[in-house]
Design an enzyme around this catalytic site. Sequence first.
Site, PDB file in Angstrom:
ATOM      1  N   ASP A  76       1.588   6.265   5.900  1.00 22.76           N
ATOM      2  CA  ASP A  76       0.606   5.312   5.372  1.00 22.76           C
ATOM      3  C   ASP A  76       1.087   4.575   4.134  1.00 22.76           C
ATOM      4  O   ASP A  76       0.320   3.859   3.499  1.00 22.76           O
ATOM      5  CB  ASP A  76      -0.729   6.027   5.081  1.00 22.76           C
ATOM      6  CG  ASP A  76      -1.925   5.127   5.303  1.00 22.76           C
ATOM      7  OD1 ASP A  76      -1.774   4.100   5.986  1.00 22.76           O
ATOM      8  OD2 ASP A  76      -3.013   5.450   4.798  1.00 22.76           O
ATOM      9  N   GLU A 130      -9.468   3.667   2.304  1.00 20.78           N
ATOM     10  CA  GLU A 130      -8.964   3.824   0.941  1.00 20.78           C
ATOM     11  C   GLU A 130      -7.844   2.867   0.595  1.00 20.78           C
ATOM     12  O   GLU A 130      -7.657   2.508  -0.565  1.00 20.78           O
ATOM     13  CB  GLU A 130      -8.488   5.275   0.727  1.00 20.78           C
ATOM     14  CG  GLU A 130      -7.053   5.580   1.125  1.00 20.78           C
ATOM     15  CD  GLU A 130      -6.749   5.359   2.609  1.00 20.78           C
ATOM     16  OE1 GLU A 130      -5.586   5.063   2.924  1.00 20.78           O
ATOM     17  OE2 GLU A 130      -7.653   5.478   3.444  1.00 20.78           O
ATOM     18  N   LYS A 175     -10.147  12.446   8.937  1.00 17.24           N
ATOM     19  CA  LYS A 175      -9.636  11.991  10.227  1.00 17.24           C
ATOM     20  C   LYS A 175      -9.627  13.156  11.222  1.00 17.24           C
ATOM     21  O   LYS A 175      -9.562  14.332  10.827  1.00 17.24           O
ATOM     22  CB  LYS A 175      -8.206  11.476  10.075  1.00 17.24           C
ATOM     23  CG  LYS A 175      -8.054  10.215   9.251  1.00 17.24           C
ATOM     24  CD  LYS A 175      -6.583   9.852   9.113  1.00 17.24           C
ATOM     25  CE  LYS A 175      -6.396   8.597   8.279  1.00 17.24           C
ATOM     26  NZ  LYS A 175      -6.836   7.386   8.987  1.00 17.24           N
ATOM     27  N   ARG A 227      -7.431  -0.279   1.147  1.00 15.04           N
ATOM     28  CA  ARG A 227      -7.900  -1.556   0.589  1.00 15.04           C
ATOM     29  C   ARG A 227      -8.348  -1.399  -0.859  1.00 15.04           C
ATOM     30  O   ARG A 227      -8.314  -2.360  -1.624  1.00 15.04           O
ATOM     31  CB  ARG A 227      -9.025  -2.120   1.470  1.00 15.04           C
ATOM     32  CG  ARG A 227     -10.264  -1.268   1.541  1.00 15.04           C
ATOM     33  CD  ARG A 227     -11.166  -1.592   2.721  1.00 15.04           C
ATOM     34  NE  ARG A 227     -10.556  -1.184   3.973  1.00 15.04           N
ATOM     35  CZ  ARG A 227     -11.126  -1.365   5.175  1.00 15.04           C
ATOM     36  NH1 ARG A 227     -12.311  -1.950   5.260  1.00 15.04           N
ATOM     37  NH2 ARG A 227     -10.535  -0.957   6.267  1.00 15.04           N
ATOM     38  N   LYS A 279       0.842  -1.198   0.000  1.00 11.50           N
ATOM     39  CA  LYS A 279       0.000   0.000   0.000  1.00 11.50           C
ATOM     40  C   LYS A 279       0.876   1.245   0.000  1.00 11.50           C
ATOM     41  O   LYS A 279       1.679   1.457   0.905  1.00 11.50           O
ATOM     42  CB  LYS A 279      -0.904  -0.001   1.231  1.00 11.50           C
ATOM     43  CG  LYS A 279      -1.712   1.272   1.444  1.00 11.50           C
ATOM     44  CD  LYS A 279      -2.456   1.229   2.779  1.00 11.50           C
ATOM     45  CE  LYS A 279      -3.097   2.571   3.107  1.00 11.50           C
ATOM     46  NZ  LYS A 279      -3.740   2.566   4.445  1.00 11.50           N
ATOM     47  N   ASP A 317      -2.587  10.355   4.155  1.00 15.36           N
ATOM     48  CA  ASP A 317      -3.993   9.979   4.250  1.00 15.36           C
ATOM     49  C   ASP A 317      -4.744  10.940   5.163  1.00 15.36           C
ATOM     50  O   ASP A 317      -4.639  10.867   6.385  1.00 15.36           O
ATOM     51  CB  ASP A 317      -4.112   8.547   4.788  1.00 15.36           C
ATOM     52  CG  ASP A 317      -5.559   8.084   4.878  1.00 15.36           C
ATOM     53  OD1 ASP A 317      -6.422   8.701   4.220  1.00 15.36           O
ATOM     54  OD2 ASP A 317      -5.812   7.105   5.602  1.00 15.36           O
ATOM     55  N   ASP A 366     -12.187   6.861   4.260  1.00 15.68           N
ATOM     56  CA  ASP A 366     -10.950   6.591   5.000  1.00 15.68           C
ATOM     57  C   ASP A 366     -10.558   5.121   4.920  1.00 15.68           C
ATOM     58  O   ASP A 366      -9.505   4.730   5.421  1.00 15.68           O
ATOM     59  CB  ASP A 366     -11.108   7.018   6.468  1.00 15.68           C
ATOM     60  CG  ASP A 366      -9.779   7.085   7.200  1.00 15.68           C
ATOM     61  OD1 ASP A 366      -8.747   7.256   6.525  1.00 15.68           O
ATOM     62  OD2 ASP A 366      -9.778   6.973   8.441  1.00 15.68           O
TER      63      ASP A 366
END
Length: 498
Positions: A286, A347, A275, A349, A263, A268, A345
């Site tokens: 991230d 995202e 968030k 995956r 990933k 993020d 959030d």
Amino acid sequence: MTLQFQSDFQQQAQQTIIIPVSQDQGQIAAAPLAKISQLLGQQKDVILRSFKAGAKEVMSLPSGDQLFVLLGLGANVNFSKTLQAFQHLSSKHSHLLTAKTTLLWPATEGDDLFGLLSEAAVNGLWQGSYHLGRYKTSNGQSNVVQGADFELSIVLPEDQLAAAKEYCQRGLIIAQAQTEVMALVNAPANYKHPHDLAAWAKASAEKYGYQATIWDKDQITKAGMHALLAVNYGSPEPPAFIFLEYKGPNRNGTQPKIGLVGKGVTFDTGGLSIKPSTNMHYMKSDMGGAAAVLGTMEAAARLKLPVHLVAAIPSTDNSVDALAVKPSDVISSYSGKSIEIIDTDAEGRLILADGLSYVIREHAPQVIIDLATLTGSSVRTFGYQAAALFSNDDQLAHHLEQAGRQTGERVWRLPIWEEYGDDMKSDVADIKNFSGRPVAGAITAAKFLEFFTDNHPSWAHLDIAGTAFGDTPYGKGKAATGYGIRLLIQFLMSVTQE
């Protein structure tokens, strides 16, 4: 760092001698105590009063123009404890080290563990020399370990030297890969865009002899990676799709083909499901899964492992503007399956779904492993001590668990029972990206990813949210740990030795 190996301890002027010491029942173990007493010419009871050999305990003892450094390893010594002790020594006590440093194990003939522990020592020394302050106007003095003239001499019995050379060179290569990608993870978001990850990958591939293919936004669009594009809608920075391939030497007529997916979310915000501001600055981390894959590819190529690796890193940030994907949107994906967006959030995956589908469909690996800083749920479950492991293959899970125990980069398997998949069913699309329930978050995320593996028989997902970024000896705040590279290299070595 230059590594030297010798079977006899040779004293030199202005030399630091590191003596790692194990503990037994709260004090120095008997065997190393006798050796230390002989080396230093001091009575045992004098040493015992000053030094207990607790984990990471350091005591320096000058002797003429030499300096002896006793380094405590604690009880039940293993690879991980040894690495952490040497990392602490290099990070917090680098002033004790000199350009000529010797590692002297208080070992006896017949001990055969010290070659492997020497690998941990080399890895820890280099990792501990990592410096966080590259964006300060004055970085201060660099660590002596990273100096061109730093020479580490390792003293071991003659019959262990050959193996120790291989172990220690591996430890140094892995440590160098770790610190390189740690710098990537720690880089602030304005210094780290998808094209920066792509440039790093391309430079590494050119330097170490593997292949890097970079797709820009037009190529990503043409390929139909709609999930990656959807996450990128709100960003002024275009996405990148990084594909890497390494073909090692063919040994014994076999060469396992392993797929890796990381990933690569460079920052993020959470998107429209934004968030909280508290600790959002840590979301520069991230792309820890991408970093683990990048470092593993480089280390595998440098170590010339006899394996065929194919790796994908879908990369974007997750930002907010008028074009950003919205909760309730339905998007497509590389697999052709539709996805209902419940939470923007969730995202990571989405981009992993495209990466997994691509590697499985276009390159058909025997094993596929994805790594991601994916869920807070895994952190709440394991804290910072282990990554969450999910797999549909018991043998693959066993190999990863064993590699985790050997390296100290631990994993713990959680279930992906069929019933958890019910939480991901959508009324309007093939699947939704978030269950909407405050339970089993790491598991339902894994079930989402499983949906895009085309029933591949040997898949594993590692949720490394708690292990890739945390407390380190390098600074006051949280920072990258380099987690995943040592784990994957150990796993790759195990599967190539079968």
